[in-house]
Structures are given as structure tokens and as C-alpha cells.
Design an enzyme around this catalytic site. Structure first.
Site, short mmCIF file in Angstrom:
data_model
loop_
_atom_site.label_atom_id
_atom_site.label_comp_id
_atom_site.label_asym_id
_atom_site.label_seq_id
_atom_site.Cartn_x
_atom_site.Cartn_y
_atom_site.Cartn_z
N TYR A 1 -2.57 -4.08 0.16
CA TYR A 1 -1.98 -2.76 -0.06
C TYR A 1 -3.08 -1.71 0.07
O TYR A 1 -4.17 -1.86 -0.51
CB TYR A 1 -1.37 -2.68 -1.46
CG TYR A 1 -0.91 -1.30 -1.83
CD1 TYR A 1 0.38 -0.89 -1.55
CD2 TYR A 1 -1.78 -0.38 -2.42
CE1 TYR A 1 0.81 0.40 -1.86
CE2 TYR A 1 -1.37 0.90 -2.73
CZ TYR A 1 -0.07 1.29 -2.45
OH TYR A 1 0.34 2.56 -2.74
N GLU B 1 0.54 5.63 2.79
CA GLU B 1 0.47 4.27 2.29
C GLU B 1 0.70 3.26 3.42
O GLU B 1 1.55 3.48 4.27
CB GLU B 1 1.59 4.15 1.25
CG GLU B 1 1.64 2.91 0.44
CD GLU B 1 2.85 2.96 -0.51
OE1 GLU B 1 2.70 3.49 -1.62
OE2 GLU B 1 3.92 2.48 -0.13
#
Ligand code: GDP
Ligand code: MN
Length: 379
Positions: free
Chosen positions: A101, A189
Site C-alpha cells: 500500500y 493512493e
């Protein structure tokens, strides 16, 4: 303003982040054609402004163009968190060795963009944040200097051991930082950032939110807005110059000023109610705004009662009262309305409301407890 994945990945790609090719499609036949052009296994991905598409069945890996058309049939039109899927993205399926992530958000506390990275990426990152926060590394970036090379390396070393992958990830973070700052984002993101069995590092999913204040000076970004993908009441409110956010409760709220609107929602909750919306009609209150506000709120079938909470400063309470009068003359409102108003031109406002058989309260507590009681009676 949230971007769709396909729009976000275009920004990443333009900045040199490695993302697989792919195309959007709106029908199963188009999906099949794209899959055929790509060749081999593909992933069909719902394009909606919601996280957790994978868990909701909105991301499917298939081996043939025919299968792609078949899954597109189920994904197109599917509801994910109340939003209807109208477009899908078709991309070549990547082989995945690891999922990490990488996120960048604007953090109010440090007043800086903050990187958050984790080697435990994929669909359960919220779970990771909640149960094993030590698997997430945070790094605030000083905007005067940007993301320095050694900082990017430190973040990348938290994800990978292989030096080639570390360098590739550090490079991706530099580029992500540039996407974030150059587009006035509040969030950017990549989840998952994957490694393939051959050791390549790729961005397989992208999410970017643009600060609404950026849109006036960036028509190219404003053009990315997809009204059809947003809640219709929010679109209508934006076009009417109102700040409106749809919520799940049943007490409709019409308030002037964002702070008072927040306080009103808190008080509704305090008395055991659930607000149906956040709505700030703003400082200058022409009656038209109130009419539009009532139109939007009454269109929501879950609303059982409506609360006006107006503190007249710049806002003239008689304008608000005239708005209520005009709205009631224009269309029927089937649910009870509780009005609390005080301040500028209060006497006139009370008279206007009296003329249409309504009374106005001046105490906020009393108004909120009354509207919550009305909702409970109706239930
Ligand atoms: P999200 O659930 O909305 O975040 O959608 P993602 O695009 O992140 O996809 C969810 C999950 O599907 C990922 O975490 C991967 O595990 C899987 N996935 C997505 N794309 C691919 C792919 O190209 N190949 C493989 N094997 N899995 C994928
Ligand atoms: Mn994802």
C-alpha cells in the site's frame, strides 16, 4: 472531487508511474472487444467512487474475451455502496507476488502531505491500520523541499528488500508526490502496488481526490467530474450553490454556516436522532436557496421531519422565512417542519411564518429535541 480509477491512473501514467494499459467500456460487447485487443487474461473493474470494489464483487479476473463479456454483464449495473456501476475498466491481468500500500494524504495536524506505506497492502488495508498499525510507516513531507531522495528510499525499504524493487518503488513515490502536488490533490493512493514474479513493480489500482478549491484554476481537472457517478441530490445541491452532503438518517437539516450545521447535527444525535444530511445554505440567503434546499431534502424518501436552524447575521432570517413560504406555495411538503431562527430581521421572519400558520422557535435545544420527538412519533 473524487476521480475514477481510470482517470487517476491516467494522471499516474502521465507522470511516469508504471501502470498496465487498459481501456474503459460501458457495454459487455465493448468489454469483449477491449479484452480481445489486450489478449490473454484480463481484469474487469467497476468504476465507481467507492472503495472495496474487490470485496463487493466489482473486480473480476477472467481468462478469455467471452468470459470478460459475461462478468461485465453482472458488473455493469451492479450497486456498490449505493452507486450504480456504469463503466468498467478492462486491464491485462498481472501476476502478483506481493501487494503493498502506498498512500499520500493531506494531513491537517502536521499541515503537510503525509506518506503512508505498508508492505501489507491489498483489500484489507483498513484492517491492517486498525489491528497492526506498526505495519504502516508514516512520513510527513516538508512541502518546501518535496520528497527528498533519501526519504523515498526509506519508505521503499519499508516495503522491499530487493534493491531493484526498492529503487523502483522510491521512484514511484517521487512521481506519486508530483501527481499529488501538481494536481492539488487531497489524496493519492496506490493499493495495491504489486511486485510480479519477475520482480517488476506495478501500480494496479489508483485513487486520487482533488481538492474542490483547485478546480477553478484547473478546468482540465474540473472536466473529469462525472455527475452521473455521484449522488443525484449532491449534484443538484452543487448546481444550486448549496453545500450538501447526503447522510443515512431521517432528520432533514437546513442550516446557515458550516459550523452551525455541524453543531446542529451533533445536537440531533445527542437527542437520539439521525441527520439525513449536512446542508449549509451559506451566508447570503436569497429565498431561492431555501426553496432549492427544501426541494432536495423532500426528495429523499427517508426524511421524516425537517429542521431549520438559522442564526441571522449576514443571513436575513426574513429571507429564509420567505423561502419557506415560497417553497410551500410551490410544492407540498408532507413532513413536519420545525423552525428555529434568531437574529437579523427576526421580528419580520416570525410575522411571515405566522402568516402561513407556522411558529418559529428561538431556542436551538428546544427545536432539535422537538424535531427528534416528531420523527420518533412518525416511526
Ligand atoms: P479495490 O477492491 O476497489 O481496491 O480494487 P483493486 O483494484 O485494488 O482490486 C482488488 C484486488 O483484486 C487487489 O488487491 C488484487 O488482489 C486483485 N487484483 C486486481 N488486479 C489484479 C490483477 O491484475 N491480477 C491479479 N491476480 N489480481 C488482481
Ligand atoms: Mn485497491
Amino acid at each position: 472531487m473524487n476521480l475514477h480509477e481510470y482517470q487517476a491512473r491516467a494522471l499516474l501514467k502521465a507522470a511516469g508511474v508504471p501502470v498496465p494499459d487498459g481501456d474503459v467500456a460501458t457495454t459487455p460487447a465493448e468489454v469483449e472487444a477491449v479484452a480481445r485487443r489486450i489478449g490473454g487474461a484480463v481484469v474487469v473493474k467497476a468504476q465507481v467512487h467507492a472503495g472495496g470494489r474487490g470485496k463487493a464483487g466489482g473486480v473480476k479476473l477472467v481468462k478469455t474475451p467471452e468470459e470478460a463479456a459475461a462478468v461485465a454483464e453482472t458488473i455493469l449495473g451492479m450497486q456498490i455502496k449505493g452507486l450504480t456501476v456504469q463503466k468498467v475498466l478492462v486491464v491485462p491481468a498481472a501476476e502478483i507476488a506481493t501487494e503493498a500500500y502506498v498512500g499520500l494524504i493531506l494531513d491537517r495536524e502536521s499541515q503537510r502531505p503525509v506518506f503512508m506505506v505498508s508492505p501489507a497492502g491489498g483489500i484489507d488495508i483498513e484492517e491492517v491500520a486498525a489491528t497492526t498499525p506498526d505495519k504502516i510507516m508514516r512520513l510527513p513531507v516538508d512541502p518546501r523541499f518535496g520528497l527528498l531522495p533519501h526519504q523515498a528510499m526509506a519508505l521503499a525499504f519499508f516495503l522491499y528488500r530487493d534493491i531493484k524493487q526498492v529503487r523502483a518503488a522510491a521512484d514511484i513515490m517521487q512521481r506519486l508526490y508530483r501527481v499529488f502536488t501538481e494536481n492539488g490533490a487531497s489524496l493519492a493512493e496506490i493499493n495495491p502496488l504489486v511486485t510480479t514474479p519477475e520482480g517488476k513493480v506495478l501500480a494496479l489500482d489508483a485513487k486520487v481526490s482533488i481538492d474542490d478549491n483547485e478546480l477553478d484554476r484547473r478546468p482540465d481537472l474540473a472536466a473529469l467530474r462525472d455527475d452521473s457517478a455521484e449522488d443525484p441530490s449532491e449534484v443538484e445541491a452543487r448546481n444550486a450553490g448549496l453545500t450538501f452532503i447526503k447522510l443515512d438518517g431521517n432528520v432533514g437539516c437546513v442550516v446557515n454556516g458550516a459550523g452551525l450545521a455541524m453543531a446542529t447535527m451533533d445536537l440531533v444525535k445527542y437527542y437520539g436522532g439521525e441527520p439525513a444530511n449536512f446542508l449549509d445554505i451559506g451566508g447570503s440567503s436569497n429565498p431561492e436557496k431555501v426553496v432549492n434546499a427544501l426541494k432536495i431534502i423532500t426528495a429523499d424518501p427517508s426524511v421524516r421531519a425537517i429542521l431549520f436552524n438559522i442564526f441571522g447575521g449576514i443571513t436575513r432570517t426574513d429571507d429564509v422565512a420567505n423561502g419557506i413560504k415560497a417553497a410551500l406555495a410551490e410544492f407540498p411538503v408532507q413532513v413536519p417542519i420545525v423552525v428555529r431562527l434568531t437574529g437579523t430581521n427576526e421580528t419580520e421572519a416570525v410575522q411571515i411564518l405566522k402568516g402561513i400558520g407556522m411558529t418559529a422557535l428561538s431556542d436551538m435545544d428546544e427545536a432539535v429535541s422537538r424535531v427528534v420527538a416528531l420523527v420518533k412519533e412518525a416511526a
